[in-house]
Design a protein around this motif. Sequence first.
Motif, PDB file in Angstrom:
ATOM      1  N   PRO A  68     -10.871  -7.115   1.122  1.00  0.00           N
ATOM      2  CA  PRO A  68      -9.526  -7.471   1.604  1.00  0.00           C
ATOM      3  C   PRO A  68      -8.669  -8.141   0.518  1.00  0.00           C
ATOM      4  CG  PRO A  68     -11.162  -8.182   3.188  1.00  0.00           C
ATOM      5  CD  PRO A  68     -11.902  -7.714   1.971  1.00  0.00           C
ATOM      6  N   VAL A  69      -9.287  -8.970  -0.290  1.00  0.00           N
ATOM      7  CA  VAL A  69      -8.540  -9.648  -1.353  1.00  0.00           C
ATOM      8  C   VAL A  69      -8.015  -8.628  -2.357  1.00  0.00           C
ATOM      9  CG1 VAL A  69      -8.695 -11.320  -3.247  1.00  0.00           C
ATOM     10  CG2 VAL A  69      -9.848 -11.789  -1.069  1.00  0.00           C
ATOM     11  N   VAL A  85      -4.045  -7.657  -2.976  1.00  0.00           N
ATOM     12  CA  VAL A  85      -3.453  -7.822  -4.309  1.00  0.00           C
ATOM     13  C   VAL A  85      -2.832  -6.500  -4.763  1.00  0.00           C
ATOM     14  CG1 VAL A  85      -4.007  -8.211  -6.756  1.00  0.00           C
ATOM     15  CG2 VAL A  85      -4.864  -9.783  -5.013  1.00  0.00           C
ATOM     16  N   MET A  86      -3.558  -5.410  -4.571  1.00  0.00           N
ATOM     17  CA  MET A  86      -3.030  -4.088  -4.950  1.00  0.00           C
ATOM     18  C   MET A  86      -1.773  -3.739  -4.146  1.00  0.00           C
ATOM     19  SD  MET A  86      -5.075  -2.821  -7.321  1.00  0.00           S
ATOM     20  CE  MET A  86      -4.830  -1.081  -7.285  1.00  0.00           C
ATOM     21  N   ALA A  87      -1.773  -4.097  -2.864  1.00  0.00           N
ATOM     22  CA  ALA A  87      -0.610  -3.807  -2.023  1.00  0.00           C
ATOM     23  C   ALA A  87       0.611  -4.611  -2.464  1.00  0.00           C
ATOM     24  CB  ALA A  87      -0.930  -4.105  -0.560  1.00  0.00           C
ATOM     25  N   ALA A  88       0.383  -5.743  -3.100  1.00  0.00           N
ATOM     26  CA  ALA A  88       1.480  -6.616  -3.516  1.00  0.00           C
ATOM     27  C   ALA A  88       2.122  -6.186  -4.836  1.00  0.00           C
ATOM     28  CB  ALA A  88       0.979  -8.058  -3.635  1.00  0.00           C
ATOM     29  N   GLY A 146       6.000  -1.192  -6.170  1.00  0.00           N
ATOM     30  CA  GLY A 146       6.149   0.195  -6.569  1.00  0.00           C
ATOM     31  C   GLY A 146       4.862   0.970  -6.772  1.00  0.00           C
ATOM     32  N   LEU A 147       3.722   0.326  -6.659  1.00  0.00           N
ATOM     33  CA  LEU A 147       2.475   1.047  -6.864  1.00  0.00           C
ATOM     34  C   LEU A 147       2.229   2.046  -5.737  1.00  0.00           C
ATOM     35  CD1 LEU A 147      -0.081   1.502  -8.556  1.00  0.00           C
ATOM     36  CD2 LEU A 147      -1.169  -0.353  -7.255  1.00  0.00           C
ATOM     37  N   TYR A 148       2.476   1.622  -4.505  1.00  0.00           N
ATOM     38  CA  TYR A 148       2.246   2.473  -3.342  1.00  0.00           C
ATOM     39  C   TYR A 148       3.514   2.568  -2.506  1.00  0.00           C
ATOM     40  CZ  TYR A 148      -2.704   1.596  -4.347  1.00  0.00           C
ATOM     41  OH  TYR A 148      -3.918   1.499  -4.955  1.00  0.00           O
ATOM     42  N   PRO A 149       3.656   3.692  -1.790  1.00  0.00           N
ATOM     43  CA  PRO A 149       4.769   3.777  -0.836  1.00  0.00           C
ATOM     44  C   PRO A 149       4.549   2.823   0.341  1.00  0.00           C
ATOM     45  CG  PRO A 149       3.402   5.767  -0.760  1.00  0.00           C
ATOM     46  CD  PRO A 149       2.868   4.914  -1.861  1.00  0.00           C
ATOM     47  N   GLY A 150       5.595   2.554   1.091  1.00  0.00           N
ATOM     48  CA  GLY A 150       5.536   1.602   2.204  1.00  0.00           C
ATOM     49  C   GLY A 150       4.445   1.909   3.218  1.00  0.00           C
ATOM     50  N   TRP A 151       4.262   3.184   3.571  1.00  0.00           N
ATOM     51  CA  TRP A 151       3.239   3.527   4.561  1.00  0.00           C
ATOM     52  C   TRP A 151       1.844   3.169   4.053  1.00  0.00           C
ATOM     53  CZ3 TRP A 151      -0.694   6.946   3.531  1.00  0.00           C
ATOM     54  CH2 TRP A 151      -0.520   7.813   2.461  1.00  0.00           C
ATOM     55  N   MET A 152       1.616   3.317   2.737  1.00  0.00           N
ATOM     56  CA  MET A 152       0.302   2.986   2.159  1.00  0.00           C
ATOM     57  C   MET A 152       0.096   1.478   2.120  1.00  0.00           C
ATOM     58  SD  MET A 152      -2.649   3.793   0.813  1.00  0.00           S
ATOM     59  CE  MET A 152      -2.583   5.532   0.556  1.00  0.00           C
ATOM     60  N   GLN A 154      -2.918  -0.520   3.878  1.00  0.00           N
ATOM     61  CA  GLN A 154      -3.772  -1.466   3.162  1.00  0.00           C
ATOM     62  C   GLN A 154      -3.833  -2.814   3.877  1.00  0.00           C
ATOM     63  OE1 GLN A 154      -2.194  -0.503  -1.042  1.00  0.00           O
ATOM     64  NE2 GLN A 154      -4.243  -1.339  -1.278  1.00  0.00           N
ATOM     65  N   ILE A 155      -2.726  -3.240   4.424  1.00  0.00           N
ATOM     66  CA  ILE A 155      -2.715  -4.507   5.167  1.00  0.00           C
ATOM     67  C   ILE A 155      -3.595  -4.389   6.411  1.00  0.00           C
ATOM     68  CG2 ILE A 155      -1.263  -6.087   6.510  1.00  0.00           C
ATOM     69  CD1 ILE A 155       0.975  -5.456   4.394  1.00  0.00           C
ATOM     70  N   LEU A 156      -3.478  -3.284   7.126  1.00  0.00           N
ATOM     71  CA  LEU A 156      -4.322  -3.063   8.309  1.00  0.00           C
ATOM     72  C   LEU A 156      -5.796  -2.986   7.918  1.00  0.00           C
ATOM     73  CD1 LEU A 156      -2.173  -0.440  10.261  1.00  0.00           C
ATOM     74  CD2 LEU A 156      -2.547  -2.856  10.841  1.00  0.00           C
TER      75      LEU A 156
END
Length: 168
Positions: free
Chosen positions: A112-113, A117-120, A123-129, A133-135
């Motif tokens: 999860p950590v 971090v990757m989700a934050a 521009g690395l991932y689109p909003g849906w991704m 990742q949060i889910l």
Amino acid sequence: MTWESLLLKIDRLAGGRQAGMRIAEADRTHRKTWRAFTWIWSLLGVEVLLGVGAVAVALVLASSGAAVPIAVWVRTIVVLGMTLTLGYFAWRASGGWRWAYQRLRLFSQIFPVVTLVMAAIPGLYPGWMVTEQILFSLVMIGIADFLTSDHMRHAYRPLDPGSKAPPT
């Protein structure tokens, strides 16, 4: 060669020196242990659905002509593979293998950590991704919560150095 002997070889690779250590049968069959694993299996099922859903969304977007970044493809495949690996660890841990519990607990706390971090990263991932990742992280935190309960930590506790390991 039987299936179990093959699995024991895989366990030796994944579990290292502790690959042969099992918990006491009373701890493995305790109702709180089984209840925890029922929840863990359910949450891992949700993780698989999230992973398959992410692959499906990426495929639909790509087939409709939308650009799907390579980071999305790598992430979806890696996370789906990790989730299936966690399923193996859960299966072996539910059979009383201490090494598998330790790996499952460790990864359910680390993933999860890393995922958040990757989700934050902008521009690395689109909003849906990012949402996926949060889910994913929230569900994985739920798994970690069951694994770190007082009962589970007691059931999968290390044996005293002077005691004998339960038979494998």
